[in-house]
Scaffold this motif. Structure first.
Motif, mmCIF file in Angstrom:
data_model
loop_
_atom_site.group_PDB
_atom_site.id
_atom_site.type_symbol
_atom_site.label_atom_id
_atom_site.label_comp_id
_atom_site.label_asym_id
_atom_site.label_seq_id
_atom_site.Cartn_x
_atom_site.Cartn_y
_atom_site.Cartn_z
ATOM 1 N N LYS A 138 0.860 -1.183 0.000
ATOM 2 C CA LYS A 138 0.000 0.000 0.000
ATOM 3 C C LYS A 138 0.892 1.228 0.000
ATOM 4 N N GLU A 139 0.518 2.230 -0.788
ATOM 5 C CA GLU A 139 1.291 3.473 -0.819
ATOM 6 C C GLU A 139 0.854 4.422 0.289
ATOM 7 N N ARG A 140 -0.432 4.355 0.647
ATOM 8 C CA ARG A 140 -0.977 5.185 1.722
ATOM 9 C C ARG A 140 -1.782 4.300 2.650
ATOM 10 N N SER A 141 -1.936 4.716 3.890
ATOM 11 C CA SER A 141 -2.678 3.896 4.842
ATOM 12 C C SER A 141 -4.138 3.720 4.430
ATOM 13 N N ASP A 159 -5.183 3.218 1.395
ATOM 14 C CA ASP A 159 -5.298 2.334 0.236
ATOM 15 C C ASP A 159 -5.840 0.969 0.642
ATOM 16 N N LYS A 160 -6.457 0.306 -0.327
ATOM 17 C CA LYS A 160 -6.990 -1.034 -0.115
ATOM 18 C C LYS A 160 -5.842 -2.042 -0.111
ATOM 19 N N LEU A 161 -5.891 -2.970 0.829
ATOM 20 C CA LEU A 161 -4.901 -4.046 0.856
ATOM 21 C C LEU A 161 -5.256 -5.044 -0.239
ATOM 22 N N VAL A 162 -4.296 -5.376 -1.071
ATOM 23 C CA VAL A 162 -4.507 -6.323 -2.166
ATOM 24 C C VAL A 162 -3.738 -7.598 -1.849
ATOM 25 N N LYS A 175 -0.530 -2.530 -10.465
ATOM 26 C CA LYS A 175 0.248 -2.598 -9.231
ATOM 27 C C LYS A 175 1.489 -3.487 -9.436
#
Length: 99
Positions: free
Chosen positions: A52-55, A57-60, A96
């Motif tokens: 994740k780039e930012r907190s 963001d969705k976890l993939v 991604k």
């Protein structure tokens, strides 16, 4: 009494095609399905968690992420249903992986 495990269940699917102890199964599967000009001869299983780039963001979490000897990445996903958003999700996953 035989125990039957559906191979489409995440746990079984990952055990079948994402098992570092048996990479030949994954190699054979990918070569059979993709029929690439340069066949896959080896795979390395990578961490399926995409950063994740930012907190916010969705976890993939990919089902299986593998890399072959030429550096090609393979995202192997098992789906029992195809939601309308699936093409967008695949595009997002591949972007991604590319970045």
């Amino acid at each position: 009494m035989a125990v039957r495990i559906d191979p489409r269940v995440d746990y079984a699917f990952k055990l079948m095609l994402g098992n570092p102890a048996h990479p030949d199964v994954t190699i054979h599967f990918l070569n059979s399905v993709l029929r690439l000009k340069v066949p896959i001869v080896s795979v390395t299983f990578l961490n399926p968690l995409l950063a994740k780039e930012r907190s916010a963001d969705k976890l993939v979490v990919l089902d299986i992420l593998a890399c072959d000897s030429t550096g090609r990445l393979f995202n192997i996903e098992m789906q029992t249903r195809i939601p309308l958003s699936f093409p967008n999700r695949l595009l997002f996953y591949n972007c991604k992986n590319f970045s």
